[in-house]
Design a protein around this motif. Structure first.
Motif, PDB file in Angstrom:
ATOM      1  N   CYS A 116      54.987  77.831 100.970  1.00 39.38           N
ATOM      2  CA  CYS A 116      54.297  77.970  99.690  1.00 39.38           C
ATOM      3  C   CYS A 116      55.199  78.709  98.704  1.00 39.38           C
ATOM      4  CB  CYS A 116      52.977  78.722  99.886  1.00 39.38           C
ATOM      5  SG  CYS A 116      52.000  78.874  98.375  1.00 39.38           S
ATOM      6  N   TYR A 117      55.762  77.961  97.761  1.00 44.50           N
ATOM      7  CA  TYR A 117      56.640  78.543  96.749  1.00 44.50           C
ATOM      8  C   TYR A 117      56.289  77.998  95.369  1.00 44.50           C
ATOM      9  CZ  TYR A 117      59.537  80.485 100.438  1.00 44.50           C
ATOM     10  OH  TYR A 117      59.981  81.214 101.510  1.00 44.50           O
ATOM     11  N   GLY A 118      56.733  78.710  94.344  1.00 44.62           N
ATOM     12  CA  GLY A 118      56.503  78.286  92.968  1.00 44.62           C
ATOM     13  C   GLY A 118      56.103  79.431  92.067  1.00 44.62           C
ATOM     14  N   MET A 119      55.253  80.335  92.562  1.00 43.87           N
ATOM     15  CA  MET A 119      54.775  81.430  91.718  1.00 43.87           C
ATOM     16  C   MET A 119      55.927  82.210  91.084  1.00 43.87           C
ATOM     17  SD  MET A 119      52.318  83.194  90.350  1.00 43.87           S
ATOM     18  CE  MET A 119      50.769  82.849  91.185  1.00 43.87           C
ATOM     19  N   ASN A 120      56.938  82.554  91.878  1.00 45.22           N
ATOM     20  CA  ASN A 120      58.069  83.335  91.360  1.00 45.22           C
ATOM     21  C   ASN A 120      59.175  82.469  90.766  1.00 45.22           C
ATOM     22  OD1 ASN A 120      56.833  85.682  92.315  1.00 45.22           O
ATOM     23  ND2 ASN A 120      57.907  85.606  94.276  1.00 45.22           N
ATOM     24  N   VAL A 161      47.130  80.126  91.480  1.00 40.18           N
ATOM     25  CA  VAL A 161      46.992  80.233  90.023  1.00 40.18           C
ATOM     26  C   VAL A 161      47.531  81.570  89.517  1.00 40.18           C
ATOM     27  CG1 VAL A 161      44.997  78.701  89.898  1.00 40.18           C
ATOM     28  CG2 VAL A 161      44.644  81.155  90.211  1.00 40.18           C
ATOM     29  N   HIS A 162      47.906  81.558  88.242  1.00 33.66           N
ATOM     30  CA  HIS A 162      48.306  82.799  87.564  1.00 33.66           C
ATOM     31  C   HIS A 162      47.290  83.078  86.464  1.00 33.66           C
ATOM     32  CE1 HIS A 162      50.466  85.384  84.666  1.00 33.66           C
ATOM     33  NE2 HIS A 162      51.064  85.868  85.746  1.00 33.66           N
ATOM     34  N   GLU A 163      46.759  84.306  86.441  1.00 38.89           N
ATOM     35  CA  GLU A 163      45.741  84.690  85.473  1.00 38.89           C
ATOM     36  C   GLU A 163      46.341  85.695  84.494  1.00 38.89           C
ATOM     37  OE1 GLU A 163      41.895  85.500  87.587  1.00 38.89           O
ATOM     38  OE2 GLU A 163      43.159  85.146  89.358  1.00 38.89           O
ATOM     39  N   ASP A 164      46.794  85.191  83.357  1.00 32.81           N
ATOM     40  CA  ASP A 164      47.410  86.063  82.359  1.00 32.81           C
ATOM     41  C   ASP A 164      46.349  86.981  81.740  1.00 32.81           C
ATOM     42  OD1 ASP A 164      48.341  86.584  79.358  1.00 32.81           O
ATOM     43  OD2 ASP A 164      50.128  86.120  80.546  1.00 32.81           O
ATOM     44  N   PRO A 165      46.643  88.263  81.571  1.00 30.98           N
ATOM     45  CA  PRO A 165      45.642  89.191  81.027  1.00 30.98           C
ATOM     46  C   PRO A 165      45.230  88.862  79.600  1.00 30.98           C
ATOM     47  CG  PRO A 165      47.796  90.255  81.182  1.00 30.98           C
ATOM     48  CD  PRO A 165      47.897  88.956  81.916  1.00 30.98           C
ATOM     49  N   VAL A 166      46.070  88.153  78.853  1.00 23.61           N
ATOM     50  CA  VAL A 166      45.756  87.797  77.464  1.00 23.61           C
ATOM     51  C   VAL A 166      45.385  86.327  77.331  1.00 23.61           C
ATOM     52  CG1 VAL A 166      46.641  87.669  75.097  1.00 23.61           C
ATOM     53  CG2 VAL A 166      47.268  89.606  76.575  1.00 23.61           C
ATOM     54  N   ASN A 173      50.375  80.127  83.770  1.00 24.69           N
ATOM     55  CA  ASN A 173      49.768  79.142  84.667  1.00 24.69           C
ATOM     56  C   ASN A 173      50.074  77.709  84.238  1.00 24.69           C
ATOM     57  OD1 ASN A 173      47.934  78.896  87.072  1.00 24.69           O
ATOM     58  ND2 ASN A 173      46.842  77.588  85.622  1.00 24.69           N
ATOM     59  N   LEU A 174      50.346  77.493  82.952  1.00 25.44           N
ATOM     60  CA  LEU A 174      50.725  76.149  82.502  1.00 25.44           C
ATOM     61  C   LEU A 174      52.036  75.711  83.146  1.00 25.44           C
ATOM     62  CD1 LEU A 174      49.815  76.363  78.697  1.00 25.44           C
ATOM     63  CD2 LEU A 174      48.517  75.259  80.544  1.00 25.44           C
ATOM     64  N   VAL A 175      52.928  76.657  83.371  1.00 25.07           N
ATOM     65  CA  VAL A 175      54.177  76.357  84.081  1.00 25.07           C
ATOM     66  C   VAL A 175      53.856  75.956  85.521  1.00 25.07           C
ATOM     67  CG1 VAL A 175      56.366  77.318  84.904  1.00 25.07           C
ATOM     68  CG2 VAL A 175      55.514  77.906  82.624  1.00 25.07           C
ATOM     69  N   LEU A 176      52.976  76.730  86.153  1.00 19.72           N
ATOM     70  CA  LEU A 176      52.618  76.437  87.541  1.00 19.72           C
ATOM     71  C   LEU A 176      51.864  75.115  87.669  1.00 19.72           C
ATOM     72  CD1 LEU A 176      51.608  80.003  88.771  1.00 19.72           C
ATOM     73  CD2 LEU A 176      53.822  78.845  88.955  1.00 19.72           C
ATOM     74  N   ASP A 177      51.115  74.734  86.627  1.00 22.72           N
ATOM     75  CA  ASP A 177      50.489  73.410  86.624  1.00 22.72           C
ATOM     76  C   ASP A 177      51.549  72.327  86.802  1.00 22.72           C
ATOM     77  OD1 ASP A 177      47.947  74.439  86.202  1.00 22.72           O
ATOM     78  OD2 ASP A 177      47.867  73.905  84.070  1.00 22.72           O
ATOM     79  N   ARG A 178      52.650  72.465  86.091  1.00 25.12           N
ATOM     80  CA  ARG A 178      53.738  71.469  86.162  1.00 25.12           C
ATOM     81  C   ARG A 178      54.372  71.475  87.545  1.00 25.12           C
ATOM     82  NH1 ARG A 178      55.948  70.456  80.829  1.00 25.12           N
ATOM     83  NH2 ARG A 178      57.563  69.200  81.851  1.00 25.12           N
ATOM     84  N   TYR A 179      54.618  72.668  88.070  1.00 22.62           N
ATOM     85  CA  TYR A 179      55.253  72.781  89.377  1.00 22.62           C
ATOM     86  C   TYR A 179      54.346  72.187  90.467  1.00 22.62           C
ATOM     87  CZ  TYR A 179      58.886  75.944  87.553  1.00 22.62           C
ATOM     88  OH  TYR A 179      59.950  76.491  86.878  1.00 22.62           O
ATOM     89  N   ALA A 180      53.071  72.534  90.401  1.00 28.09           N
ATOM     90  CA  ALA A 180      52.125  72.052  91.412  1.00 28.09           C
ATOM     91  C   ALA A 180      51.978  70.535  91.347  1.00 28.09           C
ATOM     92  CB  ALA A 180      50.771  72.726  91.218  1.00 28.09           C
ATOM     93  N   GLN A 181      51.897  69.995  90.127  1.00 26.08           N
ATOM     94  CA  GLN A 181      51.723  68.547  90.004  1.00 26.08           C
ATOM     95  C   GLN A 181      52.946  67.795  90.515  1.00 26.08           C
ATOM     96  OE1 GLN A 181      48.782  66.923  89.074  1.00 26.08           O
ATOM     97  NE2 GLN A 181      50.007  65.346  90.113  1.00 26.08           N
ATOM     98  N   TRP A 182      54.141  68.324  90.231  1.00 20.47           N
ATOM     99  CA  TRP A 182      55.348  67.674  90.764  1.00 20.47           C
ATOM    100  C   TRP A 182      55.309  67.647  92.288  1.00 20.47           C
ATOM    101  CZ3 TRP A 182      59.120  69.536  94.083  1.00 20.47           C
ATOM    102  CH2 TRP A 182      60.186  68.666  94.314  1.00 20.47           C
ATOM    103  N   PHE A 199      45.189  73.634  92.011  1.00 15.23           N
ATOM    104  CA  PHE A 199      44.129  73.083  91.168  1.00 15.23           C
ATOM    105  C   PHE A 199      42.751  73.373  91.749  1.00 15.23           C
ATOM    106  CE2 PHE A 199      47.883  70.555  90.000  1.00 15.23           C
ATOM    107  CZ  PHE A 199      47.903  70.839  88.637  1.00 15.23           C
ATOM    108  N   ALA A 200      42.685  73.550  93.077  1.00 14.16           N
ATOM    109  CA  ALA A 200      41.421  73.955  93.694  1.00 14.16           C
ATOM    110  C   ALA A 200      41.031  75.363  93.234  1.00 14.16           C
ATOM    111  CB  ALA A 200      41.542  73.907  95.216  1.00 14.16           C
ATOM    112  N   MET A 201      41.985  76.277  93.236  1.00 13.81           N
ATOM    113  CA  MET A 201      41.720  77.648  92.790  1.00 13.81           C
ATOM    114  C   MET A 201      41.437  77.686  91.292  1.00 13.81           C
ATOM    115  SD  MET A 201      44.573  79.741  95.027  1.00 13.81           S
ATOM    116  CE  MET A 201      43.943  81.390  94.676  1.00 13.81           C
ATOM    117  N   LYS A 202      42.158  76.883  90.537  1.00 11.70           N
ATOM    118  CA  LYS A 202      41.951  76.819  89.083  1.00 11.70           C
ATOM    119  C   LYS A 202      40.537  76.348  88.766  1.00 11.70           C
ATOM    120  CE  LYS A 202      43.839  74.650  84.903  1.00 11.70           C
ATOM    121  NZ  LYS A 202      44.884  73.716  84.373  1.00 11.70           N
ATOM    122  N   GLY A 203      40.080  75.311  89.460  1.00 15.43           N
ATOM    123  CA  GLY A 203      38.733  74.808  89.245  1.00 15.43           C
ATOM    124  C   GLY A 203      37.667  75.825  89.610  1.00 15.43           C
TER     125      GLY A 203
END
Length: 336
Positions: A116-120, A161-166, A173-182, A199-203
């Motif tokens: 499991c990679y991508g977050m960093n 998922v990444h939950e930005d405080p702002v 998380n939009l970056v991670l959307d791209r990584y996960a979809q690829w 996407f399961a966690m995002k939903g």
């Protein structure tokens, strides 16, 4: 409980292969035949709760098996080799998986690897095609290197998922959307096994926030708590068997009262010992982690905990024999 036992009975009545989430249909190596299962990843994997929950599931399904589940997640690690300026206040650059991968696989010789990679790997910056390419190359290289070893099955897991405080889910998380979809696209393009947690966690997060805008899975936006790890474990379990009532089972593991909670705690204790021992033995470049015990000592302690697990299973089996006469189904009675 009765619902849980019925679900376990349904699970045990089918062949344990990997059919869920749109993966390839035929796998010649069932996970039940594995001797060593290795988890690779960053700090979320290192935290280990989802790994221990999955191991709880494996032991419940196959109580007589000798499967070793080894967690070698490493905080801050990437497959891309990227590290942002001033990472960790300049104390160290992010570790790169490929500096330790060969030694890890050579020493452990796993049958099955989860990664499991991508977050960093996007290094918490806006989307960059160059960074994205480094991530893709890293994942392809990881698959190629693992295929060249004795690994029989490689299962990738999308980043969480990444939950930005702002910006919430509209930030990094939009970056991670791209990584996960690829990564999900590689099911079709490269016939990879990929489990989606992103996407399961995002939903799940979006649904919760409709009723509670302050709800989050990760207080710091990155590292999910137990609820997030339960969701990850649920996705992994459903990948292997869609009919299994993973939600009920995992709730039992975390309720602090049931047999499954006792099993989970024993496995959590063992995972912590074995994880740190293997990380120290195989070597890594991440400062600040506990120094593990010598591997020989860790294995002895692991055996002691395994004996406690066997004793717990026997106690549960005796209880289940009584429950059967009271019109209850026990998973341990069924698979005896």
């Amino acid at each position: 409980m009765k619902r849980l036992y019925i679900a376990l009975f349904l699970f045990l009545s089918v062949v344990f292969q990997g059919r869920g989430q749109g993966g390839p249909l035929d796998f010649p190596f069932p996970i039940r035949d594995a001797q060593k299962i290795l988890f690779l990843g960053n700090s979320i994997t290192y935290a280990g709760h989802y790994v221990t929950l999955f191991e709880s599931f494996l032991i419940t399904a196959f109580p007589n098996s000798e499967i070793e589940t080894i967690n070698l997640g490493l905080p801050s690690e990437t497959v891309s080799g990227l590290s942002e300026d001033g990472h960790a206040q300049g104390a160290f650059v992010r570790p790169w998986l490929f500096n330790r991968l060969d030694n890890v696989t050579e020493q452990i010789k796993p049958d099955v690897v989860f990664a499991c990679y991508g977050m960093n790997d996007g290094i918490y910056q806006p989307f960059s095609e160059a960074n994205f390419q480094r991530y893709k190359e890293g994942m392809i290289n990881l698959y190629t290197k693992l295929k060249a070893t004795e690994v029989k099955r490689i299962v990738f897991i999308t980043p969480s998922v990444h939950e930005d405080p702002v910006f919430g889910l509209k930030g990094y998380n939009l970056v991670l959307d791209r990584y996960a979809q690829w990564l999900l696209d590689q099911r079709r393009e490269r016939r990879w096994e990929v489990i989606d947690i992103h996407f399961a966690m995002k939903g799940y997060l979006m649904a919760k926030k409709k009723y509670d805008p302050d709800f989050n899975l990760a207080e710091d936006g990155i590292h999910p708590g137990l609820e997030g790890h339960r969701l990850i474990a649920e996705c992994i379990i459903h990948y292997f068997e869609e009919m299994f009532s993973a939600k009920d089972f995992l709730s039992e593991c975390l309720d602090h009262k049931s047999y499954y909670a006792h099993l989970y705690k024993l496995l959590e204790e063992r995972q912590e010992i074995v994880k740190n021992a293997w990380l120290t033995y195989t070597g890594h470049a991440r400062p600040g982690l506990p120094v593990g015990e010598p591997l020989s000592k860790a294995k002895k302690e692991s055996i002691k905990i395994q004996n406690k697990i066997r004793k717990l299973q026997k106690t549960s089996l005796k209880r289940s024999n009584y429950e059967i006469s009271s019109d209850h189904l026990s998973p341990f009675h069924i698979i005896r």
